[in-house]
Design an enzyme around this catalytic site. Structure first.
Site, PDB file in Angstrom:
ATOM      1  N   GLY A 131       0.879  -0.904  -0.721  1.00  0.00           N
ATOM      2  CA  GLY A 131       0.224  -0.380  -0.302  1.00  0.00           C
ATOM      3  C   GLY A 131       0.891   1.268  -0.333  1.00  0.00           C
ATOM      4  O   GLY A 131       1.284   1.618  -0.809  1.00  0.00           O
ATOM      5  N   SER A 132       1.188   1.763   1.355  1.00  0.00           N
ATOM      6  CA  SER A 132       1.542   2.969   1.233  1.00  0.00           C
ATOM      7  C   SER A 132       3.777   2.659   1.256  1.00  0.00           C
ATOM      8  O   SER A 132       4.165   3.432   0.272  1.00  0.00           O
ATOM      9  CB  SER A 132       1.645   3.754   2.371  1.00  0.00           C
ATOM     10  OG  SER A 132       0.188   4.055   3.237  1.00  0.00           O
ATOM     11  N   HIS A 339     -22.743  19.339  17.880  1.00  0.00           N
ATOM     12  CA  HIS A 339     -23.886  19.090  17.224  1.00  0.00           C
ATOM     13  C   HIS A 339     -24.660  18.469  18.700  1.00  0.00           C
ATOM     14  O   HIS A 339     -25.872  18.912  18.324  1.00  0.00           O
ATOM     15  CB  HIS A 339     -24.002  18.523  15.793  1.00  0.00           C
ATOM     16  CG  HIS A 339     -24.044  19.818  14.643  1.00  0.00           C
ATOM     17  ND1 HIS A 339     -22.775  20.264  15.350  1.00  0.00           N
ATOM     18  CD2 HIS A 339     -24.560  20.243  14.116  1.00  0.00           C
ATOM     19  CE1 HIS A 339     -22.480  21.129  13.635  1.00  0.00           C
ATOM     20  NE2 HIS A 339     -23.866  20.776  13.080  1.00  0.00           N
ATOM     21  N   GLU A 364      -2.562   7.701  -0.595  1.00  0.00           N
ATOM     22  CA  GLU A 364      -1.486   8.332  -0.432  1.00  0.00           C
ATOM     23  C   GLU A 364      -0.395   8.320   0.527  1.00  0.00           C
ATOM     24  O   GLU A 364       0.504   9.835   0.657  1.00  0.00           O
ATOM     25  CB  GLU A 364      -2.506   9.400  -1.111  1.00  0.00           C
ATOM     26  CG  GLU A 364      -2.661   9.611  -1.996  1.00  0.00           C
ATOM     27  CD  GLU A 364      -2.783  10.834  -3.021  1.00  0.00           C
ATOM     28  OE1 GLU A 364      -2.006  11.587  -3.253  1.00  0.00           O
ATOM     29  OE2 GLU A 364      -4.043  10.993  -4.404  1.00  0.00           O
TER      30      GLU A 364
END
Length: 386
Positions: A131-132, A339, A364
């Protein structure tokens, strides 16, 4: 390539900001419910040149540099991140491989269509086991006569279901000193042996489509290779570094929206007969949100400036992505807290933002990878200066 003037860019920025606030923000729940960007919004984005805003003008784009790119990213982040995702790979990690490393023939064949939105380009790097860190790549490309034959499996590939072109990273040799053994190939989606899996069902970012892509004896000609056999890894790292500054800008935009929603809610909703913003602990949460957004915006602009000047294209991009994506998640969490129970309800903007921004810390390059890049880079700088 000449830079777009400040005056011309100011017009572009104004148009993009107005379009997002007037046309996209009111349709966020529609996009979320249908898991797609409406065709009329896609057509409008193409008409505005958003599919190629970072593609050089000579190839049909707007030719914005990264310092201008991040100002747009602040605006793209203000609404559902699926909107930007629709054209993000064309301008970012996929398109920039072609811009930075493609031959004139490759640019001529693809960039005008990418800039117009006729073709969506996907960046096919991530795999089940890589992946990375692209160094773990298992997809392989082998020579067969004058051609290359690609075999492998890619995962979580953005825009794969609608892609016309895959920018595919594959191992062409075993790693050696000065040669990671990774090359890049341009593979049209209709090439025999290319198959795209079903759309992924994700936690958030509804409307931003990702999927697995399989390459089974995919044959491409020699001219499909971008650069040479040893430049693929550099292409990946260069494109990712630029993309990381853009992602940091998106994170700031999302955090700004979460802050704005929080301030508006605190000013108008009451508890015990007075606005909740009158309570000091609520003001403290707003203050923390604002501080994070302001710091992130300054950091992104500085990282973009250093990238454009060539001063720093490694440490600053990773530091900006690390800080801003982590900050956006913190600001979104505080927005839900401001909220109260309302913030946990579907179709409330901060609920969607809370889910959307979580992905920014993963793609990324994860936050952990950014820390390794920053820390290792600093030590290399020290060693070089000793």
């Amino acid at each position: 390539m000449t830079d777009v003037s400040a005056e011309d860019f100011g017009y572009v920025l104004e148009q993009v900001r107005g379009f997002i606030r007037r046309e996209v923000v009111p349709r966020e729940n529609e996009i979320m419910a249908n898991d797609r960007i409406p065709d009329d919004l896609r057509a409008a984005a193409a008409e505005m040149g958003l599919f190629g805003y970072a593609v050089p003008e000579e190839w049909g784009g707007l030719g914005l540099n990264l310092a201008q790119d991040v100002e747009l990213a602040f605006e793209f982040g203000y609404t559902t991140l699926a909107f930007r995702s629709m054209f993000g790979t064309n301008n970012g990690i996929a398109g920039q491989v072609l811009v930075g490393f493609g031959t004139d023939e490759q640019k001529k064949a693809w960039l005008p269509r990418i800039a117009s939105g006729q073709v969506v380009a996907s960046f096919a790097l991530t795999e089940p086991g890589a992946g990375s860190n692209p160094a773990g790549l298992r997809t392989r490309a082998r020579r067969d006569g004058a051609d290359w034959v690609i075999d492998g499996q890619k995962r979580f590939i953005t825009n794969a279901p609608v892609a016309g072109l895959f920018v595919v990273f594959a191992r062409t040799s075993e790693p050696a000193a000065g040669n990671p053994g990774i090359s890049v190939f341009l593979v049209p989606s209709e090439t025999p042996g290319v198959s795209v899996g079903p759309k992924d069902a994700k936690m958030g970012q509804e409307g931003a489509w990702t999927a697995d892509v399989a390459f089974d004896d995919v044959r491409v000609p020699a001219e499909a290779m971008v650069g040479d056999e040893v430049s693929g890894y550099r292409a990946a790292m260069t494109s990712l570094a630029r993309g990381r500054v853009h992602i940091a800008g998106l994170a700031v935009g999302s955090a700004q929206r979460a802050l704005d929603e929080s301030v508006a809610y605190a000013a108008t909703n009451t508890q015990g007969g007075q606005p909740i913003g009158a309570f000091q602990l609520v003001q403290a949460m707003l203050a923390d949100q604002y501080t994070g957004v302001a710091a992130g915006r300054a950091m992104v602009r500085e990282a973009a400036r250093a990238y454009v000047s060539g001063e720093d294209r490694r440490i600053a991009p990773s530091a900006a992505k690390l800080f801003c994506t982590e900050m956006a998640c913190q600001v979104a969490d505080l927005a839900v807290q401001v909220h109260g129970g309302t913030g946990y309800m579907k179709e409330i903007p901060v609920e969607r933002i809370y889910r959307d921004v979580r992905l920014l810390r993963l793609y990324e390059g994860t936050s952990e990878i950014q820390r390794l890049i920053v820390g290792g880079g600093l030590l290399k700088q020290q060693a070089a200066s000793s």
